[in-house]
Design a protein around this motif. Structure first.
Motif, PDB file in Angstrom:
ATOM      1  N   MET A  22      -0.258   5.106   1.836  1.00 57.30           N
ATOM      2  CA  MET A  22      -1.280   4.184   2.291  1.00 57.30           C
ATOM      3  C   MET A  22      -2.273   4.893   3.199  1.00 57.30           C
ATOM      4  O   MET A  22      -3.472   4.717   3.057  1.00 57.30           O
ATOM      5  CB  MET A  22      -0.592   3.025   3.030  1.00 57.30           C
ATOM      6  N   ARG A  23      -1.770   5.703   4.106  1.00 52.97           N
ATOM      7  CA  ARG A  23      -2.674   6.384   5.033  1.00 52.97           C
ATOM      8  C   ARG A  23      -3.595   7.352   4.291  1.00 52.97           C
ATOM      9  O   ARG A  23      -4.759   7.501   4.646  1.00 52.97           O
ATOM     10  CB  ARG A  23      -1.881   7.103   6.118  1.00 52.97           C
ATOM     11  N   SER A  24      -3.078   8.006   3.267  1.00 52.59           N
ATOM     12  CA  SER A  24      -3.931   8.942   2.523  1.00 52.59           C
ATOM     13  C   SER A  24      -5.017   8.197   1.758  1.00 52.59           C
ATOM     14  O   SER A  24      -6.145   8.676   1.654  1.00 52.59           O
ATOM     15  CB  SER A  24      -3.096   9.808   1.575  1.00 52.59           C
ATOM     16  N   ARG A  25      -4.723   7.012   1.263  1.00 57.50           N
ATOM     17  CA  ARG A  25      -5.751   6.229   0.560  1.00 57.50           C
ATOM     18  C   ARG A  25      -6.801   5.722   1.545  1.00 57.50           C
ATOM     19  O   ARG A  25      -7.982   5.711   1.236  1.00 57.50           O
ATOM     20  CB  ARG A  25      -5.112   5.070  -0.221  1.00 57.50           C
ATOM     21  N   TYR A  26      -6.375   5.313   2.732  1.00 56.10           N
ATOM     22  CA  TYR A  26      -7.341   4.915   3.761  1.00 56.10           C
ATOM     23  C   TYR A  26      -8.265   6.092   4.080  1.00 56.10           C
ATOM     24  O   TYR A  26      -9.483   5.933   4.121  1.00 56.10           O
ATOM     25  CB  TYR A  26      -6.614   4.452   5.026  1.00 56.10           C
ATOM     26  N   SER A  27      -7.684   7.266   4.285  1.00 52.55           N
ATOM     27  CA  SER A  27      -8.494   8.460   4.577  1.00 52.55           C
ATOM     28  C   SER A  27      -9.467   8.756   3.441  1.00 52.55           C
ATOM     29  O   SER A  27     -10.604   9.153   3.688  1.00 52.55           O
ATOM     30  CB  SER A  27      -7.588   9.674   4.813  1.00 52.55           C
ATOM     31  N   ALA A  28      -9.023   8.536   2.215  1.00 46.82           N
ATOM     32  CA  ALA A  28      -9.910   8.758   1.069  1.00 46.82           C
ATOM     33  C   ALA A  28     -11.089   7.786   1.088  1.00 46.82           C
ATOM     34  O   ALA A  28     -12.220   8.169   0.759  1.00 46.82           O
ATOM     35  CB  ALA A  28      -9.129   8.634  -0.238  1.00 46.82           C
ATOM     36  N   TYR A  29     -10.857   6.544   1.478  1.00 46.73           N
ATOM     37  CA  TYR A  29     -11.969   5.596   1.617  1.00 46.73           C
ATOM     38  C   TYR A  29     -12.926   6.057   2.715  1.00 46.73           C
ATOM     39  O   TYR A  29     -14.151   6.029   2.536  1.00 46.73           O
ATOM     40  CB  TYR A  29     -11.474   4.179   1.926  1.00 46.73           C
ATOM     41  N   VAL A  30     -12.380   6.499   3.841  1.00 50.18           N
ATOM     42  CA  VAL A  30     -13.216   6.963   4.950  1.00 50.18           C
ATOM     43  C   VAL A  30     -14.095   8.120   4.509  1.00 50.18           C
ATOM     44  O   VAL A  30     -15.283   8.187   4.839  1.00 50.18           O
ATOM     45  CB  VAL A  30     -12.343   7.374   6.156  1.00 50.18           C
ATOM     46  N   LEU A  31     -13.511   9.045   3.743  1.00 51.81           N
ATOM     47  CA  LEU A  31     -14.227  10.261   3.317  1.00 51.81           C
ATOM     48  C   LEU A  31     -15.000  10.085   2.009  1.00 51.81           C
ATOM     49  O   LEU A  31     -15.683  11.010   1.582  1.00 51.81           O
ATOM     50  CB  LEU A  31     -13.232  11.415   3.182  1.00 51.81           C
ATOM     51  N   GLY A  32     -14.861   8.922   1.372  1.00 53.44           N
ATOM     52  CA  GLY A  32     -15.577   8.670   0.115  1.00 53.44           C
ATOM     53  C   GLY A  32     -15.020   9.456  -1.063  1.00 53.44           C
ATOM     54  O   GLY A  32     -15.768   9.848  -1.954  1.00 53.44           O
ATOM     55  N   LEU A  56      -6.796   2.223  11.127  1.00 50.15           N
ATOM     56  CA  LEU A  56      -5.801   1.631  10.239  1.00 50.15           C
ATOM     57  C   LEU A  56      -4.524   1.386  11.031  1.00 50.15           C
ATOM     58  O   LEU A  56      -4.067   2.257  11.777  1.00 50.15           O
ATOM     59  CB  LEU A  56      -5.489   2.592   9.083  1.00 50.15           C
ATOM     60  N   LYS A  57      -3.953   0.200  10.857  1.00 51.14           N
ATOM     61  CA  LYS A  57      -2.657  -0.107  11.446  1.00 51.14           C
ATOM     62  C   LYS A  57      -1.746  -0.582  10.321  1.00 51.14           C
ATOM     63  O   LYS A  57      -2.044  -1.569   9.638  1.00 51.14           O
ATOM     64  CB  LYS A  57      -2.782  -1.200  12.503  1.00 51.14           C
ATOM     65  N   VAL A  58      -0.657   0.141  10.109  1.00 50.49           N
ATOM     66  CA  VAL A  58       0.339  -0.272   9.125  1.00 50.49           C
ATOM     67  C   VAL A  58       1.364  -1.145   9.851  1.00 50.49           C
ATOM     68  O   VAL A  58       2.045  -0.678  10.762  1.00 50.49           O
ATOM     69  CB  VAL A  58       1.008   0.952   8.466  1.00 50.49           C
ATOM     70  N   ASP A  59       1.423  -2.404   9.464  1.00 50.88           N
ATOM     71  CA  ASP A  59       2.337  -3.349  10.107  1.00 50.88           C
ATOM     72  C   ASP A  59       3.768  -3.180   9.616  1.00 50.88           C
ATOM     73  O   ASP A  59       4.705  -3.266  10.387  1.00 50.88           O
ATOM     74  CB  ASP A  59       1.888  -4.788   9.872  1.00 50.88           C
ATOM     75  N   PHE A  60       3.928  -2.998   8.305  1.00 50.88           N
ATOM     76  CA  PHE A  60       5.265  -2.711   7.781  1.00 50.88           C
ATOM     77  C   PHE A  60       5.142  -2.078   6.407  1.00 50.88           C
ATOM     78  O   PHE A  60       4.141  -2.224   5.725  1.00 50.88           O
ATOM     79  CB  PHE A  60       6.165  -3.957   7.746  1.00 50.88           C
ATOM     80  N   HIS A 119       2.009  -3.593   4.321  1.00 53.18           N
ATOM     81  CA  HIS A 119       1.048  -4.526   4.903  1.00 53.18           C
ATOM     82  C   HIS A 119       0.269  -3.760   5.955  1.00 53.18           C
ATOM     83  O   HIS A 119       0.847  -3.096   6.811  1.00 53.18           O
ATOM     84  CB  HIS A 119       1.739  -5.726   5.554  1.00 53.18           C
ATOM     85  N   PHE A 120      -1.056  -3.833   5.855  1.00 55.71           N
ATOM     86  CA  PHE A 120      -1.896  -3.083   6.785  1.00 55.71           C
ATOM     87  C   PHE A 120      -3.098  -3.893   7.221  1.00 55.71           C
ATOM     88  O   PHE A 120      -3.471  -4.876   6.579  1.00 55.71           O
ATOM     89  CB  PHE A 120      -2.377  -1.765   6.152  1.00 55.71           C
ATOM     90  N   VAL A 121      -3.708  -3.447   8.310  1.00 59.17           N
ATOM     91  CA  VAL A 121      -4.983  -3.983   8.777  1.00 59.17           C
ATOM     92  C   VAL A 121      -5.907  -2.791   8.992  1.00 59.17           C
ATOM     93  O   VAL A 121      -5.569  -1.856   9.717  1.00 59.17           O
ATOM     94  CB  VAL A 121      -4.831  -4.780  10.092  1.00 59.17           C
ATOM     95  N   ALA A 122      -7.042  -2.815   8.312  1.00 61.71           N
ATOM     96  CA  ALA A 122      -8.059  -1.775   8.483  1.00 61.71           C
ATOM     97  C   ALA A 122      -9.259  -2.411   9.176  1.00 61.71           C
ATOM     98  O   ALA A 122      -9.694  -3.500   8.811  1.00 61.71           O
ATOM     99  CB  ALA A 122      -8.481  -1.194   7.135  1.00 61.71           C
ATOM    100  N   ARG A 123      -9.757  -1.725  10.208  1.00 58.57           N
ATOM    101  CA  ARG A 123     -10.921  -2.225  10.939  1.00 58.57           C
ATOM    102  C   ARG A 123     -12.136  -1.391  10.551  1.00 58.57           C
ATOM    103  O   ARG A 123     -12.043  -0.181  10.375  1.00 58.57           O
ATOM    104  CB  ARG A 123     -10.680  -2.129  12.445  1.00 58.57           C
TER     105      ARG A 123
END
Length: 93
Positions: free
Chosen positions: A1-11, A42-46, A57-61
């Motif tokens: 999940m964190r790597s996909r979030y980073s991919a969105y950030v970096l396009g 990004l906060k991963v809740d569980f 489950h995550f919350v991205a701001r």
């Protein structure tokens, strides 16, 4: 999940496509419309897994035009040949 979030950030659309399961992956993933998005965190809740299925489950701001937003999602993942792939997600309001 964190790597996909980073991919969105970096396009990194190629990485997102490579980690998206083929049964649900869009034919074209165009991130150019998201150029005004400023990702804040990004906060991963569980996260849990049962065999070859996983849930995160995550919350991205993020901000768009100076206005803050939150994306809360329950994402499903599937493991094939030892690799995890994003399957789909349920966005929570």
């Amino acid at each position: 999940m964190r790597s996909r979030y980073s991919a969105y950030v970096l396009g990194l659309a190629d990485y997102l496509a490579a980690t998206w399961h083929g049964s649900t992956r869009p034919a074209d993933l165009d991130l150019t419309e998201d150029t005004e998005v400023k990702w804040l965190g990004l906060k991963v809740d569980f996260a849990s897994e049962a065999g070859d299925e996983g849930v995160v489950h995550f919350v991205a701001r993020y901000k768009v035009g100076g206005k803050a937003h939150r994306l809360s999602e329950k994402s499903r993942f599937i493991r094939e040949d030892g690799r995890w792939f994003y399957l789909d997600g349920e966005v929570e309001q």
